[in-house]
Write an enzyme that holds these catalytic residues in place. Structure first.
Site, PDB file in Angstrom:
ATOM      1  N   ARG A 152       0.804  -1.234   0.000  1.00 12.10           N
ATOM      2  CA  ARG A 152       0.000   0.000   0.000  1.00 12.10           C
ATOM      3  C   ARG A 152       0.823   1.264   0.000  1.00 12.10           C
ATOM      4  NH1 ARG A 152      -2.845  -2.902   2.938  1.00 12.10           N
ATOM      5  NH2 ARG A 152      -0.995  -4.156   3.162  1.00 12.10           N
ATOM      6  N   THR A 153       1.921   1.309   0.741  1.00 12.13           N
ATOM      7  CA  THR A 153       2.671   2.569   0.810  1.00 12.13           C
ATOM      8  C   THR A 153       3.251   2.905  -0.568  1.00 12.13           C
ATOM      9  OG1 THR A 153       3.192   2.109   3.107  1.00 12.13           O
ATOM     10  CG2 THR A 153       4.503   3.802   2.033  1.00 12.13           C
ATOM     11  N   LYS A 172      25.480  -4.625  -6.286  1.00 13.28           N
ATOM     12  CA  LYS A 172      26.825  -4.585  -6.876  1.00 13.28           C
ATOM     13  C   LYS A 172      27.777  -3.783  -5.999  1.00 13.28           C
ATOM     14  CE  LYS A 172      25.050  -4.691 -11.646  1.00 13.28           C
ATOM     15  NZ  LYS A 172      24.979  -3.913 -12.889  1.00 13.28           N
ATOM     16  N   ARG A 200      11.847   3.464   0.783  1.00 16.41           N
ATOM     17  CA  ARG A 200      11.745   2.576   1.948  1.00 16.41           C
ATOM     18  C   ARG A 200      12.995   1.712   1.954  1.00 16.41           C
ATOM     19  NH1 ARG A 200       6.565  -1.036   3.530  1.00 16.41           N
ATOM     20  NH2 ARG A 200       5.969   0.999   4.332  1.00 16.41           N
ATOM     21  N   HIS A 222       8.011   6.150  10.152  1.00 13.55           N
ATOM     22  CA  HIS A 222       7.172   6.042   8.955  1.00 13.55           C
ATOM     23  C   HIS A 222       6.242   7.266   9.003  1.00 13.55           C
ATOM     24  CE1 HIS A 222       4.881   4.488   5.729  1.00 13.55           C
ATOM     25  NE2 HIS A 222       4.657   3.256   6.145  1.00 13.55           N
TER      26      HIS A 222
HETATM   27  C1  NCD Z   1       3.603  -0.735   8.078  1.00 14.79           C
HETATM   28  C2  NCD Z   1       5.098  -0.618   7.842  1.00 14.79           C
HETATM   29  O1  NCD Z   1       5.602  -0.952   6.773  1.00 14.79           O
HETATM   30  O2  NCD Z   1       5.748  -0.151   8.775  1.00 14.79           O
HETATM   31  N1  NCD Z   1       2.910  -0.939   6.881  1.00 14.79           N
HETATM   32  C3  NCD Z   1       2.522   0.161   6.154  1.00 14.79           C
HETATM   33  O3  NCD Z   1       3.342   0.864   5.606  1.00 14.79           O
HETATM   34  N2  NCD Z   1       1.225   0.474   6.128  1.00 14.79           N
HETATM   35  C4  NCD Z   1       3.222  -1.688   9.140  1.00 14.79           C
HETATM   36  C5  NCD Z   1       3.647  -3.120   9.026  1.00 14.79           C
HETATM   37  O4  NCD Z   1       4.292  -3.534   8.055  1.00 14.79           O
HETATM   38  O5  NCD Z   1       3.310  -3.880   9.938  1.00 14.79           O
END
Ligand code: NCD
Length: 337
Positions: free
Chosen positions: A57-58, A86, A107, A135
């Site tokens: 989703r992110t 690499k 990320r 986050h």
């Molecule tokens: C979260 C994350 O990646 O920190 N997910 C997200 O981005 N909605 C929570 C998780 O992975 O548990």
């Protein structure tokens, strides 16, 4: 803060009025997210979407938010398909990719990595999660959801009572949300986790110093009795040394309709950053809650689009131009039926 050209790396960079500004721009984005109108304000702009850790989703939310503002998205996912395998440094990758992009979302499993990357980038960088650290965009969409849920009941964020449940030690969404709540008044936070997975002391100290009332529990049922929001989280298996270690904690705090009915105040809002672990040995948020109107998990994901559109509009300085470059939707819109 001045958003134009800024990196979005941590909640610590915001003051309350910055958060209120983001929320007000997010409100403005709703007709576009709902496909009532189309805007081309970011036509020609490119988002570099770089996800070196699992994400659905992110990653798609950042990309869709950029598309909804008229921009293009270039994506790379996973270490295996990137030059990092690499031996390329994050700094070199940043220098290269910022030559191709107008903004970068990233990320990465290492704490602090996105800030290091940002230091070498020539364009703004947004943190989509750096290891167990932060986050920030998730916390913003969580608080925006909380504000909207409370607003429907004639309430504001000030005075909020919230229980956060699960792996509070590794859960970066909880870390960022705790920092964000510290900007508001009369907040009561109940932290529910196994002792080994408690929220880091530094974050608890920061909340208390900001005037938040914090209580700690390792028991679910009675601790969710007097709250407005129950915020459940997943055991962050990828942060443990082995699956066996994560298994020790999996399924410890399960919320289902029966527990909700017995212990929660009526209309307590249920949230989760998702993904919820729905395997039978975890089942932290039972599917029997899916028809409960207080389950806000999919309103959270919808709101994520608005927040990320708002951040792009602010950072690329087009907030005042979004409506100017808009037109009607030409296609069939199933949302309006
Ligand atoms: C979260 C994350 O990646 O920190 N997910 C997200 O981005 N909605 C929570 C998780 O992975 O548990």
């Amino acid at each position: 803060m001045n958003f134009t050209g800024a990196h979005i790396l941590s909640i610590s960079q915001f003051q309350r009025h910055d958060v209120e500004q983001i929320f007000s721009v997010a409100d403005q984005m709703e007709p576009y997210a709902l496909r009532k109108r189309v805007t081309r304000v970011l036509e020609g702009a490119i988002l570099g979407n770089m996800f070196f850790e699992a994400s659905t989703r992110t990653r798609v939310s950042f990309g869709s938010a950029f598309n909804l503002l008229g921009g293009e998205v270039r994506e790379t996912a996973g270490f295996e398909s990137s030059a990092l395998v690499k031996g390329e440094s994050l700094q070199d990758t940043a220098r290269v990719l910022s030559g191709f992009s107008d903004v970068i979302c990233m990320r990465h499993p290492q704490q602090g990595s996105v800030a290091d990357f940002a230091a070498a980038s020539r364009v703004p960088v947004m943190n989509g999660g750096d290891g167990a650290n932060e986050h920030p965009t998730q916390a913003l969409l969580d608080l925006y959801t909380i504000a909207r849920e409370l607003q429907a009941k004639g309430r504001t964020i000030d005075g909020l009572r919230i229980a956060m449940i699960g792996d509070l030690r590794h859960g970066r969404t909880v870390h960022s949300l705790s920092k964000l709540l510290s900007l508001f008044s009369n907040i009561q936070v109940t932290l529910i986790s196994p002792k080994e997975l408690a929220l880091p002391d530094a974050i608890i100290d920061e909340m208390r110093a900001a005037g938040v009332t914090v209580s700690v529990s390792d028991e679910l049922n009675n601790s969710i009795a007097n709250v407005d929001i129950v915020y459940s989280t997943r055991i962050q298996e990828e942060r443990f040394t082995s699956k066996a270690e994560a298994d020790l904690y999996r399924g410890k705090f399960r919320l289902n309709q029966a527990i909700y009915t017995q212990y929660c105040e009526p209309n307590t809002v249920i949230m989760h950053p998702l993904p919820r672990d729905s395997r039978s040995d975890a089942n932290e948020l039972d599917c029997d809650l899916d028809n409960n109107p207080n389950l806000a998990i999919f309103r959270q994901t919808d709101n994520g689009l608005l927040i990320r559109m708002a951040l792009f509009a602010l950072v690329l300085d087009v907030v005042d131009k979004v409506d100017q470059f808009a037109h009607d939707v030409r296609w069939y819109n199933s949302r309006q039926q």
